[in-house]
Design an enzyme around this catalytic site. Structure first.
Site, PDB file in Angstrom:
ATOM      1  N   ASP A 132      -5.476 -10.109 -27.414  1.00 30.69           N
ATOM      2  CA  ASP A 132      -5.049  -8.731 -27.622  1.00 30.69           C
ATOM      3  C   ASP A 132      -4.466  -8.164 -26.324  1.00 30.69           C
ATOM      4  OD1 ASP A 132      -4.576  -6.509 -29.119  1.00 30.69           O
ATOM      5  OD2 ASP A 132      -6.586  -5.681 -28.920  1.00 30.69           O
ATOM      6  N   HIS A 139      -0.578   4.624 -24.382  1.00 24.25           N
ATOM      7  CA  HIS A 139      -2.008   4.400 -24.601  1.00 24.25           C
ATOM      8  C   HIS A 139      -2.725   4.172 -23.270  1.00 24.25           C
ATOM      9  CE1 HIS A 139      -5.750   2.949 -26.338  1.00 24.25           C
ATOM     10  NE2 HIS A 139      -5.623   1.804 -25.706  1.00 24.25           N
ATOM     11  N   GLU A 199      -8.103   0.956 -33.698  1.00 22.56           N
ATOM     12  CA  GLU A 199      -6.933   0.889 -32.823  1.00 22.56           C
ATOM     13  C   GLU A 199      -5.748   0.434 -33.658  1.00 22.56           C
ATOM     14  OE1 GLU A 199      -7.887  -1.428 -29.285  1.00 22.56           O
ATOM     15  OE2 GLU A 199      -8.698   0.378 -28.324  1.00 22.56           O
ATOM     16  N   GLU A 201      -2.502  -1.170 -34.226  1.00 21.56           N
ATOM     17  CA  GLU A 201      -1.769  -2.205 -33.484  1.00 21.56           C
ATOM     18  C   GLU A 201      -0.852  -3.001 -34.416  1.00 21.56           C
ATOM     19  OE1 GLU A 201      -3.976  -4.651 -30.802  1.00 21.56           O
ATOM     20  OE2 GLU A 201      -5.484  -3.114 -30.396  1.00 21.56           O
ATOM     21  N   ASP A 233      -7.851  -3.186 -34.376  1.00 20.62           N
ATOM     22  CA  ASP A 233      -8.822  -3.723 -33.413  1.00 20.62           C
ATOM     23  C   ASP A 233      -9.989  -2.730 -33.314  1.00 20.62           C
ATOM     24  OD1 ASP A 233      -9.997  -5.178 -31.344  1.00 20.62           O
ATOM     25  OD2 ASP A 233      -8.853  -4.123 -29.805  1.00 20.62           O
ATOM     26  N   ARG A 237     -16.816   2.373 -28.775  1.00 22.54           N
ATOM     27  CA  ARG A 237     -16.482   2.921 -27.454  1.00 22.54           C
ATOM     28  C   ARG A 237     -17.687   3.037 -26.523  1.00 22.54           C
ATOM     29  NH1 ARG A 237     -11.326   1.642 -27.445  1.00 22.54           N
ATOM     30  NH2 ARG A 237     -10.079   2.771 -28.968  1.00 22.54           N
ATOM     31  N   GLN A 240     -18.384  -0.437 -25.328  1.00 25.27           N
ATOM     32  CA  GLN A 240     -17.273  -0.796 -24.441  1.00 25.27           C
ATOM     33  C   GLN A 240     -17.443  -0.163 -23.054  1.00 25.27           C
ATOM     34  OE1 GLN A 240     -13.428   0.319 -26.020  1.00 25.27           O
ATOM     35  NE2 GLN A 240     -12.289  -0.650 -24.367  1.00 25.27           N
ATOM     36  N   LYS A 253     -15.647  -5.256 -29.177  1.00 29.78           N
ATOM     37  CA  LYS A 253     -14.412  -5.538 -29.916  1.00 29.78           C
ATOM     38  C   LYS A 253     -14.554  -6.684 -30.912  1.00 29.78           C
ATOM     39  CE  LYS A 253     -11.420  -3.025 -27.286  1.00 29.78           C
ATOM     40  NZ  LYS A 253     -10.400  -2.099 -27.813  1.00 29.78           N
ATOM     41  N   THR A 257     -11.948  -7.508 -36.577  1.00 35.29           N
ATOM     42  CA  THR A 257     -10.550  -7.101 -36.418  1.00 35.29           C
ATOM     43  C   THR A 257      -9.901  -7.289 -37.782  1.00 35.29           C
ATOM     44  OG1 THR A 257     -10.502  -7.819 -34.105  1.00 35.29           O
ATOM     45  CG2 THR A 257      -8.379  -7.580 -35.219  1.00 35.29           C
ATOM     46  N   GLU A 367      -8.282   8.589 -28.128  1.00 39.52           N
ATOM     47  CA  GLU A 367      -7.187   9.414 -27.617  1.00 39.52           C
ATOM     48  C   GLU A 367      -7.021  10.699 -28.425  1.00 39.52           C
ATOM     49  OE1 GLU A 367      -3.375   7.131 -26.528  1.00 39.52           O
ATOM     50  OE2 GLU A 367      -4.570   5.697 -27.639  1.00 39.52           O
TER      51      GLU A 367
END
Ligand code: CA
Length: 422
Positions: A132, A139, A199, A201, A233, A237, A240, A253, A257, A367
């Site tokens: 990834d 971002h 996420e 993607e 993905d 958080r 992470q 993660k 996915t 975000e």
């Protein structure tokens, strides 16, 4: 491969490889494919792997309108992995054969169709490796600003396409429920994640690939790009934030996915090829080994939708544009192999979260809600900082260009559950 496929065709480097399969006038005898809103018109021809109702065998197929064409019975194709491993000229030739098959009806051809709604859609192939990237400057800047406001980007960002090695075994096909993972969410506490995120993607499947020790030059990078899909993905958080230093993402993660079942081929993307967005002034140009002379970006509009247990009609919560990425897929492939690392047919690459310059272009909740400090207000009065159980995230993708037929990606969806796997 069937014998009716011509051995090769000419690829013109640096130009759009447009042929009769892209003609906007082309129609299929599968009537549903000709509707203007259809995501799978005859100009698209995305590949996937499916099962017919009540059958065990997995089959390679091509989406056309609201049907799937069985590529094993129509063309003798053994598996999608076998198609991916073919050189680009053969894949282009195969596309022409499929296009003709679906535009010129021959008696009995409809026997090779299955209704999409009745089929079980599977992962397209066995995914050997998953990497990834982190290719969206918007971002990277947003996330960096949250954690290091004075200096959001690390000095390497504009020189080197950043990535981490993900976990191929946890890639699932659209529709698979996503279990809320447990982990160390902060110092001294192991619990279910409280900050589950998506996420937005683009995924890319590798074609033939390279031998170990033989880097792929940038001029040949796209020969090894089979096609693209939607990719979520999923990210925890809190896990992470606690685990990522100093080696990067790990258990935050690799619990799941999600990808869309249909792979839109490089050939189908040709009408939507474009130059990448210009780099900001004073940014370094790509080093020679990453310097592309041909337009290496693609205009693909991505959208994230959210449905909750209390809000059955999903709403769109963000949208962004793949052409805004700082690095192209070709640059990612070349960089990935630049040290001799081998890529194999069916390997999966993620673009990284695709965000844009505006708030509505932010490709994840981290975000969008600015780490939860600015919760999302839903039309039914609910709010979200991060995902809750029963929430379903749905990604969509579409390509449009003047003078060409619009094509779509289908969807990549996953609902959050709080149940253990049985
Ligand atoms: Ca990611």
């Amino acid at each position: 491969m069937p014998c009716c496929i011509p051995p090769s065709c000419i690829i013109l480097p640096g130009t759009r490889n447009i042929d009769q399969t892209h003609s906007p006038q082309l129609e299929s005898w599968v009537a549903s494919a000709n509707h203007p809103d259809c995501e799978f018109p005859i100009q698209n021809l995305p590949w996937g792997t499916f099962r017919k109702p009540g059958q065990e065998q997995s089959l390679p197929g091509i989406a056309i309108g609201d049907r799937i064409l069985d590529a094993s019975s129509a063309f003798g194709v053994e598996s999608l992995a076998a198609v991916m491993a073919q050189p680009r000229e053969r894949r282009i030739a195969l596309r022409r054969v499929i296009s003709r098959y679906l535009s010129e009806y021959q008696t009995g051809a409809d026997r090779n169709l299955t209704a999409l709604a009745e089929a079980e859609l599977l992962l397209p192939c066995s995914i050997g490796d998953f990497t990834d990237f982190y290719a969206s400057l918007h971002h990277a800047t947003n996330v960096g600003t949250m954690f290091r406001p004075a200096d959001p980007l690390f000095p390497n960002y504009k020189w080197v396409p950043i990535a981490y090695h993900g976990r191929a075994s946890s890639v699932v096909v659209s529709g698979t429920p996503v279990r809320r993972p447990s982990g160390q969410i902060r110092q001294g506490q192991f619990a279910r994640t409280e900050r589950l995120d998506y996420e937005l993607e683009l995924g890319a499947f590798i074609g033939p690939g390279n031998q170990q020790g033989a880097p792929i030059p940038i001029a040949e990078a796209e020969d090894h790009l089979f096609g693209v899909c939607l990719l979520n993905d999923w990210s925890a958080r809190d896990i992470q934030a606690w685990e990522y230093q100093p080696l990067g993402p790990f258990l935050a993660k690799n619990f799941a996915t999600t990808i869309s079942p249909w792979i839109v081929t490089l050939e189908a993307l040709e009408p939507f090829r474009c130059d990448p967005e210009p780099r900001p002034p004073r940014d370094p140009p790509p080093l020679d080994y990453l310097s592309q002379t041909a337009p290496g970006a693609f205009r693909i509009a991505l959208e994230a939708w959210l449905r909750t247990a209390q809000m059955p009609e999903p709403i769109r919560i963000s949208h962004s544009q793949v052409a805004s990425l700082y690095w192209t897929l070709g640059q990612m492939i070349t960089h990935h192999t630049s040290n001799g690392c081998p890529l194999k047919p069916g390997d999966l690459i993620g673009s990284g979260t695709v965000s844009g310059p505006q708030k509505e272009n932010r490709g994840c909740l981290l975000e969008l809600t600015w780490r939860g400090t600015d919760p999302l207000s839903l039309p039914n009065g609910e709010t979200r900082q991060f995902l809750e159980d029963g929430d379903e995230v749905i990604f969509r993708g579409r390509c449009e260009a003047p003078g060409y037929r619009s094509i779509g990606f289908g969807s990549a969806r996953g609902m959050i559950t709080n149940e253990s796997a049985s």
